[in-house]
Design a protein around this motif. Structure first.
Motif, PDB file in Angstrom:
ATOM      1  N   TYR A 149       1.099  -1.303  -0.060  1.00  0.00           N
ATOM      2  CA  TYR A 149      -0.213  -0.028  -0.192  1.00  0.00           C
ATOM      3  C   TYR A 149       0.672   1.241   0.179  1.00  0.00           C
ATOM      4  CZ  TYR A 149      -2.943   3.612   1.955  1.00  0.00           C
ATOM      5  OH  TYR A 149      -3.724   4.834   1.955  1.00  0.00           O
ATOM      6  N   LEU A 150       1.598   1.394   0.801  1.00  0.00           N
ATOM      7  CA  LEU A 150       2.711   2.428   1.277  1.00  0.00           C
ATOM      8  C   LEU A 150       3.542   2.809  -0.138  1.00  0.00           C
ATOM      9  CD1 LEU A 150       3.442   2.571   4.734  1.00  0.00           C
ATOM     10  CD2 LEU A 150       2.008   4.235   3.558  1.00  0.00           C
ATOM     11  N   ASN A 151       4.007   1.788  -0.978  1.00  0.00           N
ATOM     12  CA  ASN A 151       4.875   1.670  -1.923  1.00  0.00           C
ATOM     13  C   ASN A 151       4.125   2.123  -3.451  1.00  0.00           C
ATOM     14  OD1 ASN A 151       7.803   1.214  -1.572  1.00  0.00           O
ATOM     15  ND2 ASN A 151       6.770  -0.179  -0.467  1.00  0.00           N
ATOM     16  N   VAL A 152       2.666   2.007  -3.505  1.00  0.00           N
ATOM     17  CA  VAL A 152       2.067   2.323  -4.518  1.00  0.00           C
ATOM     18  C   VAL A 152       0.961   3.402  -4.194  1.00  0.00           C
ATOM     19  CG1 VAL A 152       2.152   0.050  -5.554  1.00  0.00           C
ATOM     20  CG2 VAL A 152      -0.016   0.474  -4.191  1.00  0.00           C
ATOM     21  N   ALA A 153       0.875   3.991  -3.079  1.00  0.00           N
ATOM     22  CA  ALA A 153       0.007   5.009  -2.977  1.00  0.00           C
ATOM     23  C   ALA A 153       0.461   6.220  -3.793  1.00  0.00           C
ATOM     24  CB  ALA A 153      -0.346   5.211  -1.595  1.00  0.00           C
ATOM     25  N   VAL A 162       5.716   5.895  -0.612  1.00  0.00           N
ATOM     26  CA  VAL A 162       6.473   6.779   0.495  1.00  0.00           C
ATOM     27  C   VAL A 162       7.844   7.345   0.101  1.00  0.00           C
ATOM     28  CG1 VAL A 162       7.140   4.732   1.802  1.00  0.00           C
ATOM     29  CG2 VAL A 162       6.361   6.706   3.151  1.00  0.00           C
ATOM     30  N   GLN A 163       8.464   6.407  -0.267  1.00  0.00           N
ATOM     31  CA  GLN A 163      10.203   7.049  -0.271  1.00  0.00           C
ATOM     32  C   GLN A 163      10.070   8.107  -1.374  1.00  0.00           C
ATOM     33  OE1 GLN A 163      12.655   6.082   0.937  1.00  0.00           O
ATOM     34  NE2 GLN A 163      14.502   6.405  -0.264  1.00  0.00           N
ATOM     35  N   ARG A 184       1.626  14.065   8.334  1.00  0.00           N
ATOM     36  CA  ARG A 184       1.367  14.946   7.224  1.00  0.00           C
ATOM     37  C   ARG A 184       1.285  14.177   5.971  1.00  0.00           C
ATOM     38  NH1 ARG A 184       4.336  20.717   8.291  1.00  0.00           N
ATOM     39  NH2 ARG A 184       3.322  21.295  10.060  1.00  0.00           N
ATOM     40  N   LEU A 185       2.141  13.260   5.650  1.00  0.00           N
ATOM     41  CA  LEU A 185       1.907  12.376   4.346  1.00  0.00           C
ATOM     42  C   LEU A 185       0.676  11.691   4.611  1.00  0.00           C
ATOM     43  CD1 LEU A 185       5.646  10.952   3.998  1.00  0.00           C
ATOM     44  CD2 LEU A 185       4.263  12.748   2.401  1.00  0.00           C
ATOM     45  N   ALA A 186       0.186  11.040   5.550  1.00  0.00           N
ATOM     46  CA  ALA A 186      -1.018  10.192   5.797  1.00  0.00           C
ATOM     47  C   ALA A 186      -2.272  11.216   5.430  1.00  0.00           C
ATOM     48  CB  ALA A 186      -0.859   9.846   6.985  1.00  0.00           C
ATOM     49  N   ALA A 187      -2.087  12.364   5.867  1.00  0.00           N
ATOM     50  CA  ALA A 187      -3.200  13.037   5.752  1.00  0.00           C
ATOM     51  C   ALA A 187      -3.549  13.803   4.447  1.00  0.00           C
ATOM     52  CB  ALA A 187      -2.852  14.748   6.868  1.00  0.00           C
ATOM     53  N   ILE A 188      -2.371  13.871   3.652  1.00  0.00           N
ATOM     54  CA  ILE A 188      -2.916  14.058   2.054  1.00  0.00           C
ATOM     55  C   ILE A 188      -3.482  12.717   1.304  1.00  0.00           C
ATOM     56  CG2 ILE A 188      -1.157  15.993   2.354  1.00  0.00           C
ATOM     57  CD1 ILE A 188       0.622  14.197   0.525  1.00  0.00           C
ATOM     58  N   LEU A 189      -3.209  11.761   1.816  1.00  0.00           N
ATOM     59  CA  LEU A 189      -3.547  10.347   0.864  1.00  0.00           C
ATOM     60  C   LEU A 189      -4.874  10.474   0.467  1.00  0.00           C
ATOM     61  CD1 LEU A 189      -1.978   7.494   3.074  1.00  0.00           C
ATOM     62  CD2 LEU A 189      -1.450   8.354   0.833  1.00  0.00           C
ATOM     63  N   PRO A 190      -5.992  11.067   0.922  1.00  0.00           N
ATOM     64  CA  PRO A 190      -7.294  10.812   0.115  1.00  0.00           C
ATOM     65  C   PRO A 190      -7.231  11.913  -1.209  1.00  0.00           C
ATOM     66  CG  PRO A 190      -7.676  11.011   2.445  1.00  0.00           C
ATOM     67  CD  PRO A 190      -6.120  11.339   2.375  1.00  0.00           C
ATOM     68  N   SER A 191      -6.662  12.802  -0.876  1.00  0.00           N
ATOM     69  CA  SER A 191      -6.647  13.655  -2.020  1.00  0.00           C
ATOM     70  C   SER A 191      -5.319  14.368  -2.300  1.00  0.00           C
ATOM     71  CB  SER A 191      -7.547  15.199  -1.709  1.00  0.00           C
ATOM     72  OG  SER A 191      -8.834  14.756  -1.567  1.00  0.00           O
ATOM     73  N   PRO A 192      -4.377  13.553  -2.837  1.00  0.00           N
ATOM     74  CA  PRO A 192      -3.118  14.065  -2.930  1.00  0.00           C
ATOM     75  C   PRO A 192      -2.760  15.066  -3.809  1.00  0.00           C
ATOM     76  CG  PRO A 192      -3.206  11.878  -4.081  1.00  0.00           C
ATOM     77  CD  PRO A 192      -4.564  12.375  -3.197  1.00  0.00           C
ATOM     78  N   LYS A 193      -3.462  15.138  -4.820  1.00  0.00           N
ATOM     79  CA  LYS A 193      -3.333  16.465  -5.896  1.00  0.00           C
ATOM     80  C   LYS A 193      -3.792  17.629  -5.244  1.00  0.00           C
ATOM     81  CE  LYS A 193      -3.194  13.511 -10.239  1.00  0.00           C
ATOM     82  NZ  LYS A 193      -3.430  12.566  -9.972  1.00  0.00           N
ATOM     83  N   LYS A 194      -4.558  17.787  -4.325  1.00  0.00           N
ATOM     84  CA  LYS A 194      -5.045  18.980  -3.716  1.00  0.00           C
ATOM     85  C   LYS A 194      -4.612  19.245  -2.322  1.00  0.00           C
ATOM     86  CE  LYS A 194      -9.527  17.804  -5.901  1.00  0.00           C
ATOM     87  NZ  LYS A 194     -11.057  17.750  -5.722  1.00  0.00           N
ATOM     88  N   ARG A 195      -3.578  18.636  -1.986  1.00  0.00           N
ATOM     89  CA  ARG A 195      -3.341  18.933  -0.490  1.00  0.00           C
ATOM     90  C   ARG A 195      -1.552  18.798  -0.706  1.00  0.00           C
ATOM     91  NH1 ARG A 195      -7.287  15.019   2.913  1.00  0.00           N
ATOM     92  NH2 ARG A 195      -9.168  15.820   2.335  1.00  0.00           N
ATOM     93  N   SER A 196      -0.991  19.373   0.320  1.00  0.00           N
ATOM     94  CA  SER A 196       0.673  19.485   0.373  1.00  0.00           C
ATOM     95  C   SER A 196       1.023  18.990   1.595  1.00  0.00           C
ATOM     96  CB  SER A 196       1.129  20.897  -0.026  1.00  0.00           C
ATOM     97  OG  SER A 196       2.286  20.734   0.315  1.00  0.00           O
TER      98      SER A 196
END
Length: 229
Positions: A149-153, A162-163, A184-196
């Motif tokens: 999951y963390l490698n393809v998200a 994640v790397q 913070r990385l986990a917080a942007i997962l639902p909308s990565p293109k809209k959050r930083s």
């Protein structure tokens, strides 16, 4: 009755063979990716075509990902990850009660969608996801599921895993992420293109704070035991 069915027997026979062949292929694919890292996914490939260059991704094993990052992802996306078999019944019930306004997909379901399927919300994709999710749970460890999951998200436009995300946002390796960076990385997962993660909005900061607390809670109460090495 036999006369009626006779013309269709070949169709039924070949239909059954096709179903069996598909099931065998699914089992083989799930078994293979339980030990072999997926070289790419449909989403990574299509995103690379969209932006006109290969997407940034570097696979890292679970032991090279900061444990707090793994806990943060679970706290953000699937707090009962260690307690279910692929479907979180409580989350599904809550989503139904909320009128579909909230998601109920587990991390395992997201892995199935990202690795084996595609992103649209068709009934076919959902049916395949429902069939493959228990298979992944049966054949992979929870740690492997979270590692994949963390490698393809997706974490930003053209940034997967994640790397790549840790370097993109913070200039560090995944193993060196702090609790705040991981949240913070986990917080942007639902909308990565809209959050930083590096320039977080007030919403992302607030959500990251909640995730950081949640990550500590699941560490303390044992809900991280199935994936923490």
């Amino acid at each position: 009755m036999d006369r009626i069915l006779a013309p269709y027997r070949w169709l039924i026979r070949w239909g059954l063979r096709a179903v069996i062949a598909a099931a065998v292929l699914a089992i083989l694919a799930v078994a293979m990716f339980g030990v072999v890292n997926p070289p790419t996914t449909h989403t990574i490939w299509t995103e690379g075509r969209r932006i006109g260059k290969p997407a940034a991704q570097e696979w890292v094993p679970a032991d090279r990902i900061a444990p707090v990052m793994m806990r943060s992802a679970v706290a953000a996306e699937d707090a009962n990850f260690c307690m279910h078999w692929g479907f979180d019944v409580e989350a599904i019930q809550a989503a139904i009660e909320a009128g579909g306004a909230r998601g109920a997909s587990t991390i395992t379901q997201q892995v199935v969608k990202n690795v084996f399927l595609w992103q649209d919300r068709s009934w076919l994709r959902k049916a395949l996801e429902a069939g493959l999710t228990p298979l992944v749970e049966a054949m992979w460890s929870k740690r492997r599921i979270l590692e994949v999951y963390l490698n393809v998200a997706e974490f930003d436009e053209g940034v997967f895993g994640v790397q790549a995300a840790a370097r993109h946002y913070f200039g560090v390796d995944a193993r060196d992420l702090t609790a705040t960076q991981a949240a913070r990385l986990a917080a942007i997962l639902p909308s990565p293109k809209k959050r930083s993660a590096s320039n977080p909005s007030h919403f992302v900061k607030r959500r990251a704070g909640s995730i950081r607390a949640g990550a500590e809670t699941i560490r303390a109460d044992g809900r991280a035991s199935c994936f923490q090495g």
